[in-house]
Design a protein around this motif. Structure first.
Motif, short mmCIF file in Angstrom:
data_model
loop_
_atom_site.label_atom_id
_atom_site.label_comp_id
_atom_site.label_asym_id
_atom_site.label_seq_id
_atom_site.Cartn_x
_atom_site.Cartn_y
_atom_site.Cartn_z
N ILE A 90 0.71 -1.51 0.26
CA ILE A 90 0.17 -0.05 -0.30
C ILE A 90 0.84 1.14 0.15
O ILE A 90 0.66 2.06 -0.73
CB ILE A 90 -1.06 -0.07 1.64
CG1 ILE A 90 -2.10 -1.41 1.30
CG2 ILE A 90 -1.68 1.57 1.48
CD1 ILE A 90 -2.66 -1.33 2.43
N ILE A 91 2.12 1.29 0.90
CA ILE A 91 2.82 2.68 0.76
C ILE A 91 3.71 2.72 -0.21
O ILE A 91 3.90 4.32 0.26
CB ILE A 91 3.61 2.71 2.40
CG1 ILE A 91 4.24 2.05 2.67
CG2 ILE A 91 1.72 2.59 3.17
CD1 ILE A 91 4.94 1.64 4.08
N ARG A 92 4.30 1.96 -0.74
CA ARG A 92 5.30 1.49 -1.65
C ARG A 92 5.24 2.69 -2.98
O ARG A 92 6.14 3.25 -3.34
CB ARG A 92 6.14 0.08 -2.38
CG ARG A 92 4.83 -0.82 -3.05
CD ARG A 92 5.80 -1.74 -3.16
NE ARG A 92 4.70 -2.36 -4.11
CZ ARG A 92 4.53 -2.47 -5.20
NH1 ARG A 92 5.51 -1.52 -5.67
NH2 ARG A 92 3.69 -3.20 -5.99
N THR A 93 3.87 2.70 -2.82
CA THR A 93 3.68 3.57 -4.26
C THR A 93 3.50 4.99 -4.04
O THR A 93 2.82 5.61 -4.90
CB THR A 93 2.50 3.08 -5.22
OG1 THR A 93 1.36 2.50 -4.19
CG2 THR A 93 2.91 1.30 -5.47
N ILE A 94 3.73 5.43 -2.80
CA ILE A 94 2.65 6.86 -3.13
C ILE A 94 4.17 7.67 -3.29
O ILE A 94 5.49 7.32 -3.19
CB ILE A 94 3.13 6.96 -0.92
CG1 ILE A 94 2.27 5.96 -0.54
CG2 ILE A 94 2.59 8.54 -0.98
CD1 ILE A 94 2.14 5.87 1.25
N LYS A 95 3.50 8.58 -4.23
CA LYS A 95 4.67 9.48 -4.64
C LYS A 95 5.26 10.80 -3.74
O LYS A 95 4.60 11.16 -2.70
CB LYS A 95 4.03 10.31 -6.02
CG LYS A 95 2.85 9.74 -6.21
CD LYS A 95 2.14 10.18 -7.91
CE LYS A 95 1.55 9.51 -8.61
NZ LYS A 95 -0.17 8.72 -7.80
N ASP A 96 6.34 10.61 -3.99
CA ASP A 96 6.85 11.74 -3.75
C ASP A 96 6.36 13.20 -3.78
O ASP A 96 6.56 13.54 -4.49
CB ASP A 96 8.59 12.22 -3.13
CG ASP A 96 9.43 12.67 -2.52
OD1 ASP A 96 9.83 12.46 -1.50
OD2 ASP A 96 9.84 14.24 -3.38
N LYS A 99 10.13 14.98 -5.60
CA LYS A 99 10.44 14.62 -6.94
C LYS A 99 9.00 13.27 -8.11
O LYS A 99 8.65 13.14 -7.09
CB LYS A 99 11.79 13.85 -6.62
CG LYS A 99 13.03 14.03 -5.88
CD LYS A 99 14.26 13.53 -4.50
CE LYS A 99 14.91 14.65 -4.23
NZ LYS A 99 14.35 14.74 -3.04
N PRO A 100 9.87 13.31 -9.12
CA PRO A 100 8.96 12.10 -9.69
C PRO A 100 9.13 10.77 -9.10
O PRO A 100 9.33 9.80 -10.26
CB PRO A 100 9.28 12.95 -10.87
CG PRO A 100 10.57 12.56 -11.08
CD PRO A 100 10.47 13.50 -10.01
N ASP A 105 10.88 4.19 -4.78
CA ASP A 105 12.28 4.31 -5.57
C ASP A 105 13.41 4.97 -4.87
O ASP A 105 14.17 4.61 -4.50
CB ASP A 105 11.57 5.09 -6.71
CG ASP A 105 10.97 4.68 -7.48
OD1 ASP A 105 10.45 3.12 -7.37
OD2 ASP A 105 9.97 5.26 -8.52
N LEU A 106 12.94 6.10 -3.52
CA LEU A 106 14.12 6.89 -3.48
C LEU A 106 14.34 6.09 -1.56
O LEU A 106 15.05 7.20 -1.19
CB LEU A 106 13.05 8.19 -3.15
CG LEU A 106 12.96 8.96 -3.77
CD1 LEU A 106 11.86 10.18 -3.84
CD2 LEU A 106 13.71 8.92 -4.82
N LYS A 204 -3.38 13.89 -3.65
CA LYS A 204 -2.44 13.59 -5.22
C LYS A 204 -1.15 12.51 -4.78
O LYS A 204 -0.67 12.33 -5.61
CB LYS A 204 -1.72 15.14 -5.55
CG LYS A 204 -1.06 14.56 -7.04
CD LYS A 204 -0.54 16.04 -7.20
CE LYS A 204 0.60 16.21 -8.50
NZ LYS A 204 0.98 17.79 -8.81
N CYS A 205 -0.70 12.60 -3.32
CA CYS A 205 0.69 12.28 -3.33
C CYS A 205 0.01 10.12 -2.62
O CYS A 205 0.86 9.17 -4.00
CB CYS A 205 1.55 11.89 -1.74
SG CYS A 205 2.18 13.99 -2.44
#
Length: 211
Positions: A90-96, A99-100, A105-106, A204-205
């Motif tokens: 659930i949380i891994r796809t939250i957007k920064d 950053k894009p 990813d980060l 949005k995030c």
């Protein structure tokens, strides 16, 4: 006499026509109702019969446990290990926020940062979920926002009974204690989400990538 028979024949035909269309309509409605439950039944059957599936695969094939049932009678299917993978998914796809990239990813969130235990205060239906995250820099001014995104997305997607604790990794942020206090304070979180600009940013995030 012939006229009376014609009228009778017409009335009988009308009756059968109406009856036919009624049964067709009822049948279609019945099919529609059953079609709503068929996917869930199939997914549940796959979950309990396919012992060769990995934990992650079983959780993906059982989204109804994670998302669908508000009356969570299926909670017995979730072990702490399964729920841990669900939380991370659930949380891994939250957007920064800047950053894009996603938090995964980060390396802001990571699977080892999620801990789940069962039986809070002796109640086996309640889970304690702890999520650790690591800001990209020690002076990150968006750490509180990231923590808020994690909290809100989990609250929206986890329908099980649980207590959620979120904290920054020890030593990873210069104001870590203050950040932890803010994101674990229910009143502060509620007040923050009443701010339209902040709520829009959070939404949005946490929006799923495929949306």
């Amino acid at each position: 006499m012939c006229e009376a028979l014609s009228i009778l024949k017409f009335e009988v035909n009308v009756y059968f026509a109406i009856s036919f269309f009624f049964h067709i309509y009822f049948y279609q409605e019945l099919i529609e109702v059953f079609s709503m439950f068929t996917p869930l039944v199939k997914r549940f059957k796959n979950l309990v019969t396919r012992s060769d599936m990995s934990i992650r695969e079983r959780m993906k094939s059982c989204d109804m446990v994670k998302y669908s049932w508000q009356e969570n009678n299926n909670i017995e299917l979730c072990t702490p290990e399964e729920l841990k993978l669900t939380v991370y998914d659930i949380i891994r796809t939250i957007k920064d926020p800047e950053k894009p990239f996603t938090l995964e990813d980060l390396n802001v969130v990571y699977e080892d940062g999620v801990e789940v235990s069962r039986g809070l205060n002796g109640d086996q239906s309640v889970y304690l979920i702890t999520v650790e995250f690591k800001p990209t820099v020690s002076h990150c001014n968006l750490a509180t926002l990231i923590g808020l995104c994690i909290k809100v997305k989990l609250k929206q997607n986890l329908l099980i009974r649980h207590k959620l604790k979120i904290h920054v990794k020890e030593g990873s942020h210069i104001t870590g204690d203050a950040v932890n206090k803010q994101i674990n304070d229910k009143e502060r979180v509620a007040a923050a989400m009443e701010n339209n600009s902040l709520k829009e940013m959070v939404d949005k995030c946490i929006q799923d990538i495929d949306n």
